[in-house]
Motif scaffolding. Structure first.
Motif, PDB file in Angstrom:
ATOM      1  N   SER A  94      12.592  -1.450  -4.454  1.00 43.63           N
ATOM      2  CA  SER A  94      12.099  -2.406  -5.462  1.00 43.63           C
ATOM      3  C   SER A  94      10.584  -2.352  -5.585  1.00 43.63           C
ATOM      4  O   SER A  94      10.032  -2.393  -6.691  1.00 43.63           O
ATOM      5  CB  SER A  94      12.447  -3.845  -5.082  1.00 43.63           C
ATOM      6  OG  SER A  94      13.802  -4.016  -5.078  1.00 43.63           O
ATOM      7  N   GLU A  95       9.904  -2.284  -4.446  1.00 45.04           N
ATOM      8  CA  GLU A  95       8.438  -2.243  -4.498  1.00 45.04           C
ATOM      9  C   GLU A  95       7.946  -1.013  -5.244  1.00 45.04           C
ATOM     10  O   GLU A  95       7.070  -1.098  -6.100  1.00 45.04           O
ATOM     11  CB  GLU A  95       7.875  -2.185  -3.073  1.00 45.04           C
ATOM     12  CG  GLU A  95       7.881  -3.481  -2.337  1.00 45.04           C
ATOM     13  CD  GLU A  95       7.002  -3.343  -1.090  1.00 45.04           C
ATOM     14  OE1 GLU A  95       7.444  -2.652  -0.154  1.00 45.04           O
ATOM     15  OE2 GLU A  95       5.908  -3.901  -1.073  1.00 45.04           O
ATOM     16  N   SER A  96       8.522   0.143  -4.901  1.00 47.64           N
ATOM     17  CA  SER A  96       8.048   1.381  -5.536  1.00 47.64           C
ATOM     18  C   SER A  96       8.307   1.344  -7.026  1.00 47.64           C
ATOM     19  O   SER A  96       7.465   1.775  -7.832  1.00 47.64           O
ATOM     20  CB  SER A  96       8.766   2.590  -4.931  1.00 47.64           C
ATOM     21  OG  SER A  96       8.370   2.743  -3.611  1.00 47.64           O
ATOM     22  N   ALA A 165      -8.031  -2.069   5.551  1.00 38.41           N
ATOM     23  CA  ALA A 165      -8.619  -2.233   4.219  1.00 38.41           C
ATOM     24  C   ALA A 165      -7.579  -1.868   3.166  1.00 38.41           C
ATOM     25  O   ALA A 165      -7.564  -0.772   2.644  1.00 38.41           O
ATOM     26  CB  ALA A 165      -9.843  -1.328   4.100  1.00 38.41           C
ATOM     27  N   ASP A 166      -6.700  -2.786   2.882  1.00 39.22           N
ATOM     28  CA  ASP A 166      -5.586  -2.543   1.961  1.00 39.22           C
ATOM     29  C   ASP A 166      -5.609  -3.674   0.948  1.00 39.22           C
ATOM     30  O   ASP A 166      -5.430  -4.832   1.285  1.00 39.22           O
ATOM     31  CB  ASP A 166      -4.310  -2.476   2.806  1.00 39.22           C
ATOM     32  CG  ASP A 166      -3.039  -2.797   2.039  1.00 39.22           C
ATOM     33  OD1 ASP A 166      -3.065  -2.826   0.802  1.00 39.22           O
ATOM     34  OD2 ASP A 166      -2.022  -3.002   2.709  1.00 39.22           O
ATOM     35  N   LEU A 167      -5.874  -3.313  -0.310  1.00 43.32           N
ATOM     36  CA  LEU A 167      -6.136  -4.358  -1.305  1.00 43.32           C
ATOM     37  C   LEU A 167      -4.893  -5.178  -1.647  1.00 43.32           C
ATOM     38  O   LEU A 167      -4.974  -6.383  -1.849  1.00 43.32           O
ATOM     39  CB  LEU A 167      -6.725  -3.718  -2.557  1.00 43.32           C
ATOM     40  CG  LEU A 167      -8.086  -3.057  -2.334  1.00 43.32           C
ATOM     41  CD1 LEU A 167      -8.463  -2.181  -3.510  1.00 43.32           C
ATOM     42  CD2 LEU A 167      -9.151  -4.118  -2.099  1.00 43.32           C
ATOM     43  N   GLY A 319      -0.916   4.535   7.758  1.00 43.62           N
ATOM     44  CA  GLY A 319      -0.662   3.262   7.111  1.00 43.62           C
ATOM     45  C   GLY A 319       0.731   2.690   7.271  1.00 43.62           C
ATOM     46  O   GLY A 319       1.638   3.302   7.824  1.00 43.62           O
ATOM     47  N   ASP A 320       0.842   1.488   6.730  1.00 47.06           N
ATOM     48  CA  ASP A 320       2.060   0.708   6.928  1.00 47.06           C
ATOM     49  C   ASP A 320       3.228   1.241   6.092  1.00 47.06           C
ATOM     50  O   ASP A 320       4.341   1.425   6.587  1.00 47.06           O
ATOM     51  CB  ASP A 320       1.778  -0.750   6.549  1.00 47.06           C
ATOM     52  CG  ASP A 320       2.878  -1.658   7.022  1.00 47.06           C
ATOM     53  OD1 ASP A 320       2.843  -2.034   8.200  1.00 47.06           O
ATOM     54  OD2 ASP A 320       3.791  -1.951   6.233  1.00 47.06           O
ATOM     55  N   LEU A 321       2.967   1.464   4.828  1.00 43.47           N
ATOM     56  CA  LEU A 321       4.057   1.930   3.965  1.00 43.47           C
ATOM     57  C   LEU A 321       4.570   3.296   4.431  1.00 43.47           C
ATOM     58  O   LEU A 321       5.780   3.524   4.510  1.00 43.47           O
ATOM     59  CB  LEU A 321       3.577   2.008   2.515  1.00 43.47           C
ATOM     60  CG  LEU A 321       4.596   2.611   1.554  1.00 43.47           C
ATOM     61  CD1 LEU A 321       5.835   1.730   1.455  1.00 43.47           C
ATOM     62  CD2 LEU A 321       3.980   2.820   0.189  1.00 43.47           C
ATOM     63  N   ASN A 322       3.648   4.204   4.745  1.00 40.82           N
ATOM     64  CA  ASN A 322       4.090   5.520   5.214  1.00 40.82           C
ATOM     65  C   ASN A 322       4.859   5.405   6.526  1.00 40.82           C
ATOM     66  O   ASN A 322       5.775   6.187   6.785  1.00 40.82           O
ATOM     67  CB  ASN A 322       2.888   6.459   5.383  1.00 40.82           C
ATOM     68  CG  ASN A 322       2.444   7.062   4.061  1.00 40.82           C
ATOM     69  OD1 ASN A 322       3.264   7.372   3.207  1.00 40.82           O
ATOM     70  ND2 ASN A 322       1.137   7.215   3.880  1.00 40.82           N
ATOM     71  N   LEU A 355      -0.334  -3.028  11.664  1.00 37.01           N
ATOM     72  CA  LEU A 355       0.997  -3.595  11.426  1.00 37.01           C
ATOM     73  C   LEU A 355       0.933  -4.636  10.307  1.00 37.01           C
ATOM     74  O   LEU A 355       0.298  -5.679  10.469  1.00 37.01           O
ATOM     75  CB  LEU A 355       1.525  -4.245  12.717  1.00 37.01           C
ATOM     76  CG  LEU A 355       2.145  -3.319  13.779  1.00 37.01           C
ATOM     77  CD1 LEU A 355       1.228  -2.196  14.185  1.00 37.01           C
ATOM     78  CD2 LEU A 355       2.581  -4.105  14.989  1.00 37.01           C
ATOM     79  N   LYS A 356       1.596  -4.321   9.177  1.00 35.24           N
ATOM     80  CA  LYS A 356       1.536  -5.218   8.017  1.00 35.24           C
ATOM     81  C   LYS A 356       2.910  -5.465   7.410  1.00 35.24           C
ATOM     82  O   LYS A 356       3.016  -5.905   6.279  1.00 35.24           O
ATOM     83  CB  LYS A 356       0.588  -4.628   6.964  1.00 35.24           C
ATOM     84  CG  LYS A 356      -0.872  -4.643   7.424  1.00 35.24           C
ATOM     85  CD  LYS A 356      -1.801  -4.084   6.371  1.00 35.24           C
ATOM     86  CE  LYS A 356      -1.844  -2.598   6.439  1.00 35.24           C
ATOM     87  NZ  LYS A 356      -2.796  -1.986   5.509  1.00 35.24           N
ATOM     88  N   SER A 357       3.953  -5.103   8.128  1.00 36.17           N
ATOM     89  CA  SER A 357       5.306  -5.436   7.676  1.00 36.17           C
ATOM     90  C   SER A 357       6.198  -5.452   8.920  1.00 36.17           C
ATOM     91  O   SER A 357       5.765  -5.079  10.009  1.00 36.17           O
ATOM     92  CB  SER A 357       5.810  -4.426   6.642  1.00 36.17           C
ATOM     93  OG  SER A 357       6.017  -3.181   7.267  1.00 36.17           O
TER      94      SER A 357
HETATM   95  O1  LIG Z   1       0.607   1.065   3.470  1.00 34.22           O
HETATM   96  P1  LIG Z   1      -0.453   0.055   3.709  1.00 34.22           P
HETATM   97  O2  LIG Z   1      -1.520   0.123   2.680  1.00 34.22           O
HETATM   98  O3  LIG Z   1      -0.973   0.072   5.091  1.00 34.22           O
HETATM   99  O4  LIG Z   1       0.208  -1.373   3.553  1.00 34.22           O
HETATM  100  C1  LIG Z   1       1.045  -1.611   2.488  1.00 34.22           C
HETATM  101  C2  LIG Z   1       1.443  -3.054   2.440  1.00 34.22           C
HETATM  102  O5  LIG Z   1       0.348  -3.882   2.207  1.00 34.22           O
HETATM  103  O6  LIG Z   1       2.308  -3.097   1.380  1.00 34.22           O
HETATM  104  C3  LIG Z   1       3.616  -3.343   1.799  1.00 34.22           C
HETATM  105  C4  LIG Z   1       4.037  -4.621   1.229  1.00 34.22           C
HETATM  106  O7  LIG Z   1       3.826  -4.559  -0.139  1.00 34.22           O
HETATM  107  C5  LIG Z   1       3.638  -3.344   3.284  1.00 34.22           C
HETATM  108  O8  LIG Z   1       4.141  -2.140   3.732  1.00 34.22           O
HETATM  109  C6  LIG Z   1       2.224  -3.541   3.657  1.00 34.22           C
HETATM  110  O9  LIG Z   1       2.025  -4.897   3.826  1.00 34.22           O
END
Ligand SMILES: O=P(O)(O)OC[C@@]1(O)O[C@H](CO)[C@@H](O)[C@@H]1O
Length: 399
Positions: A94-96, A165-167, A319-322, A355-357
């Motif tokens: 969904s996000e992508s 630094a993730d907008l 990064g988090d998404l990767n 860690l962002k998820s």
């Molecule tokens: O990949 P990044 O920039 O480190 O983080 C991406 C992010 O901000 O977006 C996603 C939520 O939309 C999560 O994976 C994470 O919180």
């Protein structure tokens, strides 16, 4: 994914969960920010209104009939998700798709005068031009006299913590940047990582970039250091083929970052010279593979990308998404061995991530217990913790 006990795929449909908040709050906020940042015309405003309605209370709709990547998205599962609420599809999917539709709404794919105008560019530029970037670049001069190992470590950690630094993250995590970073890493395989980059002037490093600006700059500095010190003979920087997750780096962002380094003077400009000449003679290449914006885990990567990672001495995934795409966007028990989730990866791989998820693997039981005791669940999503994980084998691991 071979022989992994089933960890459920993360969906966005649990009210109160982090993924739900991204779909219900972050995406509408991003639409608002983009709308405010450009003098769009009525057609674009209407399309943004429609996207806002669709992604909050509607269902996933097909791509326009003339979309250049329609077949590709069908291969990535669009037909199966069409007509379902955005919240019920895998969260990653969904996000992508949200970012793909946002680009449609603003005319990125054209034809027309807005074709190729990055809706996130003002945010990325502002960060690159911020005084904090000057300070970070000036601090580079202080590394000159350090022994190589310490300099390498500082640059690795710069690249790692640059991931804060993730907008997109800052839109929904007020004060995230200001919060103290945890001094320790929740996992640290940096010895393994360095062992995969001996100074013998051979090999190819692939770095799968994440954010532009203040993450991409330290990524480039790390690459420059590794090339100049002979820890890798070549480097390939993977960026996104189109704007994505607000601040993800595209080729245009690489150019901006390199120009920023070149004009900064001091050690930053020396690194820029290394990178500039490595681009000119092919030792540093930039790739923008379509799969970099796919709504799928890397386990589903196409053969050409698999071959590229297989040929690399090391792939560093930022990064988090990767990370979510590398290990699979699943509710893994945190002590699931990292190497079990990356067993499918065709070559040695390392992850540098704040860690962002919710996704996490490879923690020791003691680390998990300490994190839970100290910070309830916020350690997973607040960006205050980081990890360096590595899987050196690139082969299927026996259990
Ligand atoms: O990949 P990044 O920039 O480190 O983080 C991406 C992010 O901000 O977006 C996603 C939520 O939309 C999560 O994976 C994470 O919180």
């Amino acid at each position: 994914m071979p022989d992994t006990p089933f960890a459920p795929v993360i969906l966005g449909n649990e009210p109160g969960s982090f993924p739900h908040s991204v779909l219900a709050e972050r995406h509408p906020a991003i639409i608002g920010q983009v709308r405010d940042a450009f003098p769009y015309g009525p057609g674009q405003h209407r399309a943004l209104d429609e996207l806002l309605r669709s992604c909050t209370e509607g269902t996933i709709e097909p791509l326009p009939a003339d979309a250049p990547d329609r077949d590709r998205w069908h291969g990535w599962g669009l037909a199966g998700h069409t007509g379902r609420p955005w919240f019920d599809a895998p969260w990653l999917w969904s996000e992508s798709y949200f970012y793909r539709r946002l680009l449609d709404a603003v005319g990125w794919f054209g034809p027309g005068p807005w074709q190729g105008v990055d809706p996130f560019r003002p945010f990325k530029r502002a960060e690159l031009d911020a005084p904090e970037t000057d300070e970070e670049l000036a601090a580079l001069d202080g590394l000159r006299d350090l022994p190589e190992q310490e300099r390498a470590k500082a640059l690795l950690h710069g690249s790692l913590w640059g991931n804060r630094a993730d907008l997109g993250f800052r839109l929904s995590a007020a004060g995230a940047e200001a919060r103290e970073a945890s001094p320790g890493l929740v996992a640290d395989d940096s010895d393994v990582l360095w062992s995969l980059l001996p100074p013998d002037e051979t090999g190819t490093l692939v770095l799968v970039a994440d954010n532009a600006g203040r993450e991409l700059v330290p990524d480039l500095l790390l690459i420059a250091h590794l090339l100049a010190g002979g820890r890798t003979a070549r480097a390939v920087l993977h960026v996104k083929p189109y704007p994505y997750y607000v601040s993800d780096a595209t080729t245009a962002d690489v150019v901006d970052a390199l120009r920023r380094l070149r004009t900064a003077g001091g050690a930053a400009a020396e690194h820029a010279r290394v990178l500039w000449s490595a681009m000119a003679d092919g030792r540093l290449a930039v790739r923008a593979h379509p799969f970099s914006c796919a709504p799928l885990p890397y386990a589903d990567m196409p053969d050409d990308l698999r071959a590229e990672f297989a040929a690399a001495t090391l792939t560093i995934v930022k990064g988090d998404l990767n990370y979510r795409r590398l290990v699979g966007d699943r509710r893994w028990p945190p002590t699931t061995p990292f190497r079990r989730t990356t067993a499918y990866f065709p070559g040695p791989v390392a992850a540098l991530r704040t860690l962002k998820s919710d996704v996490i693997t490879g923690l020791s039981a003691a680390t998990e217990a300490a994190l839970v005791a100290a910070g309830e669940q916020s350690w997973r999503t607040s960006g205050t913790h980081a990890l360096i994980q590595a899987d050196p084998s690139g082969q299927v691991h026996p259990e």
